[in-house]
Design an enzyme around this catalytic site. Structure first.
Site, PDB file in Angstrom:
ATOM      1  N   GLY A  78       0.843  -1.202   0.000  1.00 50.31           N
ATOM      2  CA  GLY A  78       0.000   0.000   0.000  1.00 50.31           C
ATOM      3  C   GLY A  78       0.870   1.241   0.000  1.00 50.31           C
ATOM      4  N   VAL A 137      -2.316  -7.811  -1.900  1.00 53.41           N
ATOM      5  CA  VAL A 137      -1.878  -8.557  -0.711  1.00 53.41           C
ATOM      6  C   VAL A 137      -2.867  -9.653  -0.309  1.00 53.41           C
ATOM      7  CG1 VAL A 137      -0.466  -6.669   0.217  1.00 53.41           C
ATOM      8  CG2 VAL A 137      -2.869  -6.877   0.926  1.00 53.41           C
ATOM      9  N   ASN A 173       1.256  -2.400   5.376  1.00 50.59           N
ATOM     10  CA  ASN A 173       0.505  -1.152   5.517  1.00 50.59           C
ATOM     11  C   ASN A 173      -0.790  -1.138   4.699  1.00 50.59           C
ATOM     12  OD1 ASN A 173       0.317   2.021   5.746  1.00 50.59           O
ATOM     13  ND2 ASN A 173       0.401   1.577   3.545  1.00 50.59           N
ATOM     14  N   SER A 206      -4.171  -0.048  14.199  1.00 53.37           N
ATOM     15  CA  SER A 206      -4.936   1.187  14.377  1.00 53.37           C
ATOM     16  C   SER A 206      -5.401   1.244  15.832  1.00 53.37           C
ATOM     17  CB  SER A 206      -6.166   1.162  13.457  1.00 53.37           C
ATOM     18  OG  SER A 206      -7.104   2.134  13.858  1.00 53.37           O
ATOM     19  N   TYR A 238     -13.264  -3.747  10.304  1.00 49.13           N
ATOM     20  CA  TYR A 238     -11.962  -3.069  10.362  1.00 49.13           C
ATOM     21  C   TYR A 238     -11.300  -3.278  11.729  1.00 49.13           C
ATOM     22  CZ  TYR A 238      -8.611   0.809   9.837  1.00 49.13           C
ATOM     23  OH  TYR A 238      -7.473   1.569   9.771  1.00 49.13           O
TER      24      TYR A 238
END
Ligand code: NAI
Length: 322
Positions: free
Chosen positions: A84, A136, A162, A214, A227
């Protein structure tokens, strides 16, 4: 006396209780005397038969051992692969690691305008850089992309997992496709890349894997079940790989950024962003370059392993919920 390495084992297994890997070799001096020697993993990257060096005796708690220390100081430029890496945080990481002297492989879905801009900026710093198309979430694509990096740049010393996506909605409205898509890219993608790249790192004497998690992976977030689960999963992956790969000289660290000024954060509804800023002890967005500087520090500081480092302006301490 100069010793010549005649042969060495390709099998780099951890030797307890050192918790480290060594190759075992046979060295020969000018008079034909032979010695079985241990070769430290830091030399793996440039080890070959016929290499000249010294054989030194080293005392350990188990007695003395012979060690082969190569004479030639062949400097191989180290290589960082950033998934990324075309834009946003990944682009800043590529630029920062280029400033640290790494050759750079930018891995992303497609070579678009943003990828081109990042590649040109990295090259203008004066290091070698390539773009490789990698999805990925697809194991074959990762294998193909990594072997392209190896054939163009020779090795991979740093992997930054990433690449990431969001498909936000409340649980009741979240489709199984949206759940799976996010897990496949954010979590399974890091698994594929770590698995493929680490086998080469083991052969060249080690490396560093940085997983971009995160704060949502630490404290959750409304509307981001997929997420948050993927980012929490990355933390478990980090802890486990840090234990599994340490004997091979590979460190694994995760970072947990708060809202960073990129396309991903700016796609968040304004009301949520406003609420976030209200709760943050330092009410602003994080710059991608600030995250990149943390990644560089992790790469350079060899004491960091198996930890999650938040970079969030104090948000996680300001409220029980993100
Ligand atoms: P971004 O959307 O600007 O960049 C993400 C990059 O990943 C893009 O270049 C995209 O093409 C690439 N990508 C997406 N799917 C891919 C795949 N299957 N294979 C290869 N590449 C793929 O997002 P941003 O903000 O730069 O995010 C980077 C990472 O940082 C992500 O993992 C994200 O979850 C994480 N992060 C971002 C935060 C933010 O506020 N922006 C906060 C915390 C973590």
């Amino acid at each position: 006396m100069v010793w010549k390495l005649v042969t060495y084992t390709e099998l780099y297994t951890p030797i307890p209780p050192y918790k480290s890997t060594y190759a075992i070799g046979v060295a020969e001096d000018e008079s034909g005397n032979k010695a079985i020697v241990r070769i430290d993993r830091k030399y793996f990257g440039r080890l070959r038969s016929g290499m000249l060096g010294d054989v030194i005796e080293e005392w350990t708690v188990f007695g003395t051992i012979k060690r082969f220390v190569p004479k030639e100081e062949v400097k191989v430029p180290r290589v960082a692969l950033i998934t990324g890496g075309a834009r946003g945080i990944g682009s800043s990481i590529a630029i920062e690691l280029a400033k640290a002297g790494f050759s750079i492989a930018i891995a992303d879905l497609a070579y678009d305008k943003e990828a081109e801009k990042t590649l040109e900026t990295v090259k203008s710093i004066g290091v070698e850089a390539v773009f490789v198309a990698i999805d990925v979430s697809n194991r074959e694509s990762v294998e193909k992309g990594v072997s392209e990096v190896l054939s163009k740049l020779g090795r991979v010393d740093v992997l930054v997992n990433n690449a990431g996506i969001t498909r936000d909605s409340y649980l009741q409205r979240m489709s199984a496709e949206d759940w799976e898509a996010v897990i496949r890219v954010n979590l399974t993608g890091a698994f594929h890349c770590s698995k493929v790249v680490s086998q080469y790192m083991i052969r060249t004497g080690g490396g560093v894997i940085v997983n971009v998690s995160s704060i949502v992976g630490l404290v959750g977030n409304v509307g981001q079940a997929n997420y948050a689960a993927s980012k929490s999963g990355l933390i478990g992956l980090t802890y486990t790989l840090a234990k599994e790969l340490a004997p091979y000289g590979i460190r694994v660290v995760a970072i947990a950024p708060g809202f960073v000024k990129t396309r991903m954060a700016l796609a968040v509804p304004k009301s949520i962003l406003r609420d976030y800023l209200k709760r943050s002890p330092i009410p602003r967005l994080i710059e991608p370059e600030e995250v990149a500087r943390l990644v560089r520090h992790i790469v350079e500081n060899e004491a960091l392993n198996g930890v999650v480092i938040p970079i969030d302006l104090g948000l996680t301490i300001s409220s029980p919920r993100a």
